[in-house]
Design an enzyme around this catalytic site. Structure first.
Site, PDB file in Angstrom:
ATOM      1  N   ASP A   1       1.014  -1.350  -0.027  1.00 22.97           N
ATOM      2  CA  ASP A   1       0.163  -0.008  -0.113  1.00 22.97           C
ATOM      3  C   ASP A   1       0.796   0.728   0.495  1.00 22.97           C
ATOM      4  O   ASP A   1       2.204   0.906   0.497  1.00 22.97           O
ATOM      5  CB  ASP A   1      -1.353  -0.154   1.654  1.00 22.97           C
ATOM      6  CG  ASP A   1      -1.633   1.624   1.038  1.00 22.97           C
ATOM      7  OD1 ASP A   1      -2.368   1.382   0.137  1.00 22.97           O
ATOM      8  OD2 ASP A   1      -1.438   1.707   2.368  1.00 22.97           O
TER       9      ASP A   1
ATOM     10  N   ASP B   1      -0.372   5.254   0.797  1.00 27.00           N
ATOM     11  CA  ASP B   1      -0.489   6.142   1.656  1.00 27.00           C
ATOM     12  C   ASP B   1      -1.132   5.539   3.024  1.00 27.00           C
ATOM     13  O   ASP B   1      -1.670   3.788   3.335  1.00 27.00           O
ATOM     14  CB  ASP B   1      -2.355   6.813   1.521  1.00 27.00           C
ATOM     15  CG  ASP B   1      -1.970   7.614   0.243  1.00 27.00           C
ATOM     16  OD1 ASP B   1      -0.989   8.651   0.539  1.00 27.00           O
ATOM     17  OD2 ASP B   1      -3.136   7.442  -0.490  1.00 27.00           O
TER      18      ASP B   1
ATOM     19  N   ASP C   1      -1.463  -0.744   5.857  1.00 21.68           N
ATOM     20  CA  ASP C   1      -1.877  -0.078   7.431  1.00 21.68           C
ATOM     21  C   ASP C   1      -3.512  -0.292   8.040  1.00 21.68           C
ATOM     22  O   ASP C   1      -3.203  -0.428   9.242  1.00 21.68           O
ATOM     23  CB  ASP C   1      -1.701   1.713   7.426  1.00 21.68           C
ATOM     24  CG  ASP C   1      -2.133   2.057   6.377  1.00 21.68           C
ATOM     25  OD1 ASP C   1      -2.229   2.023   4.993  1.00 21.68           O
ATOM     26  OD2 ASP C   1      -2.717   2.842   6.885  1.00 21.68           O
TER      27      ASP C   1
END
Length: 246
Positions: free
Chosen positions: A29, A31, A192
């Protein structure tokens, strides 16, 4: 939160991530995993909110909304400030204004998380194929990757508008594995948020979670992943250990 704090969180909350077998690809990922972009989101949102005389947003509210794409972000911001009918009426024009503002600030208020480059270097040294899969629009994702010298690491980059569906749908994970030429069972997703883990699980991938991102304001311990790792460098070590299991 300091770098020391981040490591301590991961050390305290890791749930025994263990090798699962050979890993030939890692899907990462953007961001909240490689780059902290909350400042960019806040700057772009406040620019467009100011245009429409709407209350500004702070970073805590931003972090609670990010991760599901620009459309979800704008709908969340408007629904917190306007009655439902008016929020829907303004959606298209505010979304367009936000995207214009974001194009101006993309990368200006961003920082790399600790050990991102070291982790990517370790994965590349281990001959692991890499893809970046994000819900950020592709043009913004590519711009950010270029600014921070990350683009050359990735054979494949998919944004939130690259495919008909975005995370938490499994399609982007499946498409990334296919583009890399790696079976889904030999790939690991690193993110995240719950979105990353849900997409990976549905696609049949193993998944690791970093503790320092956004996750819509929820604790990372609630995510169904194969382990919490303090950084991309620790994730690379986990992948290397898994690949050594034959």
């Amino acid at each position: 939160m300091t770098d020391t704090d981040l490591t301590a969180v991961a050390d305290d909350d890791r749930r025994g991530a263990s090798p699962i077998g050979p890993v030939h690809a890692v899907i990462i990922d953007l961001d909240g995993t490689m780059v902290d972009t909350a400042g960019d989101f806040m700057a772009a949102l406040n620019a467009v909110l100011g245009e429409f005389d709407l209350p500004p947003i702070d970073q805590a509210e931003v972090v609670a909304y990010v991760g599901k794409g620009s459309e979800h972000l704008i709908r969340s911001v408007l629904s917190a400030r306007l009655p439902p009918t008016e929020a829907e009426q303004r959606f298209d024009v505010v979304l367009a204004g936000y995207q214009r503002a974001y194009a101006v600030v993309n990368g200006r208020h961003t920082r790399l998380y600790p050990d991102v480059i070291r982790g990517l270097d370790a994965l590349r040294a281990a001959r692991i194929k890499l893809a970046c899969v994000t819900n950020k629009p592709l043009r913004f994702a590519l711009g950010l990757l270029e600014q921070y010298g990350l683009r050359p690491y990735f054979e494949v980059v998919f944004g939130g508008d690259s495919l008909p569906r975005k995370k938490p749908d499994p399609l982007p994970m499946l498409a990334a594995c296919d583009a890399l030429g790696v079976p889904h069972a030999q790939a690991v997703a690193i993110g995240d948020s719950e979105n990353d883990a849900r997409a990976a699980r549905a696609a049949g991938l193993a998944t690791l979670t970093v503790p320092y991102g956004y996750n819509h304001g929820q604790p990372v311990q609630s995510i169904d992943s194969d382990g919490i790792v303090s950084s991309l460098l620790e994730a690379a070590r986990w992948v290397t250990a898994s690949s050594a299991v034959q």
